[in-house]
Design a protein around this motif. Structure first.
Motif, short mmCIF file in Angstrom:
data_model
loop_
_atom_site.label_atom_id
_atom_site.label_comp_id
_atom_site.label_asym_id
_atom_site.label_seq_id
_atom_site.Cartn_x
_atom_site.Cartn_y
_atom_site.Cartn_z
N ALA A 1 1.13 5.05 -12.73
CA ALA A 1 1.28 4.28 -11.50
C ALA A 1 0.23 4.74 -10.50
O ALA A 1 -0.22 5.88 -10.57
CB ALA A 1 2.68 4.47 -10.93
N PRO A 2 -0.16 3.87 -9.57
CA PRO A 2 -1.23 4.24 -8.62
C PRO A 2 -0.75 5.23 -7.54
O PRO A 2 -0.74 4.91 -6.36
CB PRO A 2 -1.63 2.90 -8.01
N PHE A 3 -0.36 6.42 -7.98
CA PHE A 3 0.19 7.38 -7.02
C PHE A 3 -0.86 7.85 -6.01
O PHE A 3 -0.51 8.15 -4.87
CB PHE A 3 0.80 8.58 -7.75
N ALA A 4 -2.12 7.90 -6.43
CA ALA A 4 -3.15 8.33 -5.49
C ALA A 4 -3.16 7.40 -4.28
O ALA A 4 -3.21 7.83 -3.13
CB ALA A 4 -4.51 8.32 -6.17
N ARG A 5 -3.07 6.11 -4.57
CA ARG A 5 -3.06 5.12 -3.48
C ARG A 5 -1.80 5.27 -2.62
O ARG A 5 -1.84 5.20 -1.40
CB ARG A 5 -3.15 3.71 -4.10
N TYR A 6 -0.66 5.48 -3.30
CA TYR A 6 0.59 5.65 -2.56
C TYR A 6 0.50 6.84 -1.61
O TYR A 6 0.95 6.77 -0.46
CB TYR A 6 1.75 5.88 -3.52
N PHE A 7 -0.09 7.93 -2.11
CA PHE A 7 -0.23 9.12 -1.26
C PHE A 7 -1.10 8.82 -0.04
O PHE A 7 -0.76 9.18 1.08
CB PHE A 7 -0.84 10.28 -2.05
N LEU A 8 -2.21 8.13 -0.31
CA LEU A 8 -3.10 7.77 0.79
C LEU A 8 -2.33 6.94 1.82
O LEU A 8 -2.41 7.18 3.03
CB LEU A 8 -4.30 6.99 0.24
N ASN A 9 -1.56 5.96 1.34
CA ASN A 9 -0.78 5.11 2.25
C ASN A 9 0.18 5.94 3.09
O ASN A 9 0.30 5.74 4.29
CB ASN A 9 0.00 4.06 1.47
N VAL B 1 0.55 -2.71 -3.78
CA VAL B 1 0.14 -1.33 -4.02
C VAL B 1 -0.64 -0.78 -2.84
O VAL B 1 -0.55 0.39 -2.50
CB VAL B 1 -0.71 -1.27 -5.31
N GLU B 2 -1.41 -1.66 -2.17
CA GLU B 2 -2.30 -1.20 -1.09
C GLU B 2 -1.54 -0.69 0.13
O GLU B 2 -2.13 -0.07 1.00
CB GLU B 2 -3.25 -2.32 -0.65
N THR B 3 -0.25 -1.01 0.24
CA THR B 3 0.45 -0.61 1.46
C THR B 3 1.67 0.28 1.19
O THR B 3 2.13 0.95 2.09
CB THR B 3 0.96 -1.86 2.22
N ARG B 4 2.18 0.27 -0.03
CA ARG B 4 3.41 1.01 -0.32
C ARG B 4 3.27 2.51 -0.10
O ARG B 4 2.35 3.12 -0.62
CB ARG B 4 3.74 0.83 -1.79
N PRO B 5 4.20 3.12 0.62
CA PRO B 5 4.21 4.59 0.68
C PRO B 5 4.82 5.17 -0.59
O PRO B 5 5.38 4.44 -1.41
CB PRO B 5 5.09 4.88 1.89
N VAL B 6 4.73 6.49 -0.76
CA VAL B 6 5.16 7.11 -2.02
C VAL B 6 6.62 6.86 -2.35
O VAL B 6 6.96 6.70 -3.52
CB VAL B 6 4.91 8.63 -2.06
N THR B 7 7.50 6.84 -1.32
CA THR B 7 8.92 6.65 -1.64
C THR B 7 9.15 5.31 -2.32
O THR B 7 9.84 5.24 -3.34
CB THR B 7 9.77 6.71 -0.36
N VAL B 8 8.55 4.26 -1.76
CA VAL B 8 8.71 2.94 -2.36
C VAL B 8 8.01 2.90 -3.72
O VAL B 8 8.54 2.35 -4.68
CB VAL B 8 8.18 1.84 -1.41
N GLY B 9 6.84 3.52 -3.78
CA GLY B 9 6.13 3.58 -5.05
C GLY B 9 6.95 4.25 -6.11
O GLY B 9 7.04 3.78 -7.26
N LEU B 10 7.59 5.35 -5.75
CA LEU B 10 8.43 6.08 -6.71
C LEU B 10 9.59 5.22 -7.18
O LEU B 10 9.92 5.20 -8.38
CB LEU B 10 8.95 7.37 -6.07
N SER B 11 10.21 4.49 -6.27
CA SER B 11 11.36 3.67 -6.67
C SER B 11 10.90 2.54 -7.59
O SER B 11 11.60 2.20 -8.54
CB SER B 11 12.09 3.14 -5.44
N VAL B 12 9.74 1.98 -7.31
CA VAL B 12 9.21 0.94 -8.19
C VAL B 12 8.92 1.53 -9.58
O VAL B 12 9.25 0.94 -10.60
CB VAL B 12 7.92 0.32 -7.60
N PHE B 13 8.34 2.72 -9.57
CA PHE B 13 7.97 3.37 -10.82
C PHE B 13 9.20 3.68 -11.67
O PHE B 13 9.22 3.46 -12.88
CB PHE B 13 7.20 4.66 -10.51
N SER B 14 10.26 4.20 -11.03
CA SER B 14 11.42 4.58 -11.84
C SER B 14 12.35 3.41 -12.09
O SER B 14 13.27 3.51 -12.89
CB SER B 14 12.16 5.75 -11.20
N ALA B 15 12.14 2.28 -11.40
CA ALA B 15 13.00 1.12 -11.63
C ALA B 15 12.63 0.42 -12.94
O ALA B 15 13.49 -0.10 -13.63
CB ALA B 15 12.90 0.14 -10.47
N ILE B 16 11.35 0.43 -13.28
CA ILE B 16 10.93 -0.22 -14.53
C ILE B 16 11.00 0.82 -15.65
O ILE B 16 10.07 0.98 -16.43
CB ILE B 16 9.51 -0.81 -14.42
#
Lengths: 295, 274
Positions: free
Chosen positions: B64-72, B218-233
Motif C-alpha cells: 500500500a502507498p504508506f509513504a504517501r500516507y505518511f507524507l499526508n 491516496v493523495e489525501t488519506r492520512p495513515v489512519t485511514v490508509g491503514l483501515s483501507v489496507f486491513s479492510a481488503i
C-alpha cells in the motif's frame, strides 16, 4: 482621550478574535444550527429539493427500533467503560505514585495504549479476538478446552469485546490525571494519619480518596463525553454488527449519512446526540458545583 | 519509615500486582510486535527461537502507498498545529488581556466547542467542504480543528497567570500590543505550547472519522485511514503483515513517546489540570 484608547482596545480585541471566531462559527456553531433546521426537512435527492416536513423525521426516529438499540448500546457502553476504566486508572496511579521497583516500566506499560491510534489498537485486538486462531481462543482452548468463540461476531459478546478494548485504551490516560492529583496531596497529611496509627487502607479511604474527588469528577466528565464520541475502533472491530449489536450513536449517524445518504434523518439523529451531550453537561455542571462546595 | 516487616509484605504484594497488570497491559502490543517481526508461520505459534525477519514490514510498505500516507499525515499535523498556534494565541491574548463588549458571550461560545466537537457535526461540515470545493484535500481535514476551543482555553489560562507588570514594562518601552504578545507572553508560555503541541500532534495523527469522510484518494488519506483501507481488503493479507503495518503507522508517535516519556506525561497532566 480615554474614550479613544478604550475604543481602540475594543477594536484590537475583536480583530485578534476574528480569525478564530470565523472558523469556530463556520465549523461548530453554524453547522449546529443548520443541523437543527435540516432535521425538519426531507433529504434532497437529485433534482427534488428538500421540503419542510415538520416533525416527521423525529416521529420516524422515535419509532425506529435501530435508534433505540443504538442508544441502549451507547448507554451500556458508557456503563461498561467508565467505572472500570476510572477504577483501574486510580489503582494504576496509586501504584505508580508509590516507590515501586521498576516504576518507569510499569508507568510506560499503563500509558502506552493512550498514544496508539484507535485504528491501530483495533487492529491489534482484532487479531486477539480471531476465532480459533487469536490469543483469546488459544488461551481458553489450552487452559479450559473451550471451543473457538467468535467474540466479535455474536450479538451477545460483540459490544462487551468492544468495551474491553476501550478500557484498555483509556485507563492509562485517566491515570495521568490521578497521578497529577496524587502528587499535589501534601505528604504531611498522610504522615499525621500514620502517627495516629491509621493503616494504608484507612488513609486511602479517609484522606486520599476524598481529596481526589474533583479529579474523579473531571475524569468522569471526559469519560462520558468520550463514550459518545469514540467510535473509530468500531469501524475495524465489528462495523456495528452483528445486526447493530455493537453500533453506537455516532457510528449510526455516520452510517445513515454516508452509507445510506439520508442526510436529513442523520441531522435528526445528530440533534438527539447534541441534546444528550447538553443534558450531560448541564447535569454535570450542577453535580460538580455541589461537590466543589463539599470540598 | 518503611522498616516494619508487615509493611514490606504489603509492599511486595502491591509490587507483584502492579507488575502483573503492567505485563497484561503491554501484552497486546508485545504480541503485535512478536507477530510483526517473525515469519507468518509463527503468528500463532509461540517459539522463542523463531527466526527474526523484517519481511513483513517490507511487504506492508510495498502493498500500500504508506509513504504517501505518511507524507499526508505529516502535512496534516503540521498544518493543524501551525494554524492552531497562530489562531489560538491571538484569541487567547484577546480573552486574557483585553476588555471589549461581548467578551463573555464569545468566550462561552468558545467553550461550547469543548462539548460539541466538529466530528459530531460531520454531515453539515461535509456539506460546507463541498460548497468550498475542498472535499478530498488536506486543508479540508485540518480546517474544522484549527480554531480549537481547548487551545484557546489553555493558552488564555496561561496568559492570565503572567504578571501585568511585565506587560506594562514592555509597553513603556514602546512595544505595540502584538510586540508585547511576541516578546512577553509567548516566551513565558513555552511549556504550555509544548504541552498543547504534543497533545494536538498525537490527537491529529490518530484522528480517523473526519478524515475518513472527507478524503477518498491516496493523495489525501492520512495513515489512519490508509491503514483501515489496507486491513479492510484483508482477504489475502496475512496477519503478520497487517500487524507490521499497524506498528508502522503508530511507530513514529510510539518512538517519540518512548524518547520523551516524561514530557508527554507532564503535558497531558498540565493540560488536564488547568
Amino acid at each position: 482621550m480615554r474614550n479613544v484608547t478604550l475604543k481602540r482596545e475594543w477594536v484590537l480585541g475583536w480583530l485578534l478574535l476574528l480569525p478564530s471566531m470565523v472558523l469556530l462559527f463556520a465549523f461548530t456553531h453554524i453547522p449546529a444550527v443548520t443541523t437543527f433546521l435540516n432535521s425538519f426537512y426531507s433529504t434532497p435527492r437529485g433534482r427534488r429539493a428538500a421540503k419542510f416536513i415538520g416533525a416527521e423525521n423525529y416521529e420516524r426516529m422515535l419509532g425506529d427500533p435501530v435508534f433505540w438499540q443504538v442508544l441502549w448500546n451507547n448507554l451500556w457502553f458508557a456503563l461498561g467503560t467508565i467505572p472500570v476504566s476510572i477504577a483501574l486508572a486510580l489503582v494504576m496511579a496509586l501504584w505508580v505514585n508509590d516507590r515501586l521497583a521498576g516504576r518507569g516500566f510499569v508507568r510506560m506499560a499503563y500509558f502506552t495504549p493512550t498514544v496508539l491510534p484507535m485504528i491501530a489498537v483495533a487492529n491489534i485486538w482484532l487479531f486477539f479476538y480471531t476465532p480459533g486462531f487469536g490469543l483469546f481462543d488459544q488461551i481458553t482452548g489450552t487452559l479450559f478446552g473451550w471451543p473457538a468463540t467468535n467474540y466479535l461476531g455474536s450479538p451477545e459478546t460483540a459490544l462487551n469485546a468492544v468495551i474491553v478494548v476501550t478500557v484498555w485504551k483509556e485507563a492509562g490516560f485517566f491515570m495521568i490525571f490521578y497521578l497529577a492529583a496524587l502528587q499535589s496531596i501534601p505528604q504531611s497529611l498522610k504522615e499525621a494519619a500514620q502517627i495516629e496509627g491509621a493503616n494504608r487502607w484507612t488513609i486511602f479511604w479517609r484522606i486520599t480518596f476524598p481529596l481526589l474527588m474533583p479529579t474523579t469528577l473531571f475524569v468522569s466528565v471526559n469519560a462520558v463525553i468520550n463514550s459518545f464520541r469514540l467510535v473509530d475502533h468500531i469501524f475495524i472491530l465489528t462495523d456495528g454488527g452483528p445486526n447493530n449489536a455493537s453500533a453506537l450513536l455516532l457510528f449510526h449517524i455516520y452510517e445513515v449519512a454516508f452509507q445510506h445518504w439520508e442526510t436529513a434523518y442523520a441531522a435528526t439523529l445528530t440533534v438527539a446526540l447534541l441534546l444528550i451531550l447538553c443534558l450531560l453537561a448541564i447535569g454535570q455542571f450542577f453535580f460538580v458545583d455541589r461537590k466543589v462546595h463539599y470540598k | 519509615m518503611t522498616g516494619a516487616s508487615p509493611f514490606s509484605y504489603d509492599r511486595l504484594l502491591n509490587t507483584v500486582a502492579a507488575w502483573a497488570l503492567a505485563l497484561l497491559w503491554i501484552l497486546p502490543l508485545a504480541y503485535a510486535v512478536w507477530t510483526a517481526i517473525h515469519p507468518a508461520a509463527y503468528e500463532a505459534r509461540f517459539d522463542l527461537l523463531a527466526p527474526l525477519t523484517l519481511e513483513n514490514f517490507v511487504k506492508a510498505w510495498q502493498a500500500a502507498p504508506f509513504a504517501r500516507y505518511f507524507l499526508n499525515t505529516v502535512l496534516l499535523v503540521t498544518m493543524v498545529l501551525a494554524g492552531q498556534f497562530l489562531l489560538c494565541t491571538l484569541a487567547a491574548y484577546a480573552f486574557a488581556r483585553f476588555t471589549f463588549p461581548g467578551r463573555n458571550i464569545l468566550f462561552t461560545l468558545v467553550l461550547l466547542q469543548l462539548l460539541v466537537m466538529p466530528d459530531i457535526l460531520m454531515v453539515e461540515n461535509y456539506k460546507t467542504m463541498r460548497l468550498l470545493d475542498l472535499v478530498d484535500t488536506i486543508p479540508a481535514i485540518a480546517l474544522p480543528y484549527v480554531a480549537s476551543g481547548f487551545g484557546i482555553f489553555l493558552l488564555r489560562q496561561t496568559f492570565m497567570t503572567i504578571p501585568r507588570e511585565l506587560d506594562d514594562a514592555a509597553r513603556v518601552e514602546g512595544a505595540s500590543a502584538l510586540g508585547v504578545l511576541w516578546r512577553v507572553y509567548i516566551p513565558l508560555a513555552k511549556p504550555t505550547y509544548l504541552a498543547y503541541g504534543l497533545i494536538s500532534i498525537s490527537h491529529h495523527w490518530n484522528n480517523f472519522l473526519w478524515p475518513l469522510i472527507v478524503t477518498n484518494s491516496v493523495e489525501t488519506r492520512p495513515v489512519t485511514v490508509g491503514l483501515s483501507v489496507f486491513s479492510a481488503i484483508d482477504s489475502g493479507v496475512e496477519w503478520s503483515v497487517i500487524n507490521a503495518a499497524t506498528l508502522m503507522t503508530s511507530g513514529p508517535l510510539l518512538i517519540a513517546f518512548l524518547l520523551f516519556q516524561r514530557q508527554f506525561v507532564q503535558s497531558f497532566m498540565r493540560a488536564g489540570i488547568k
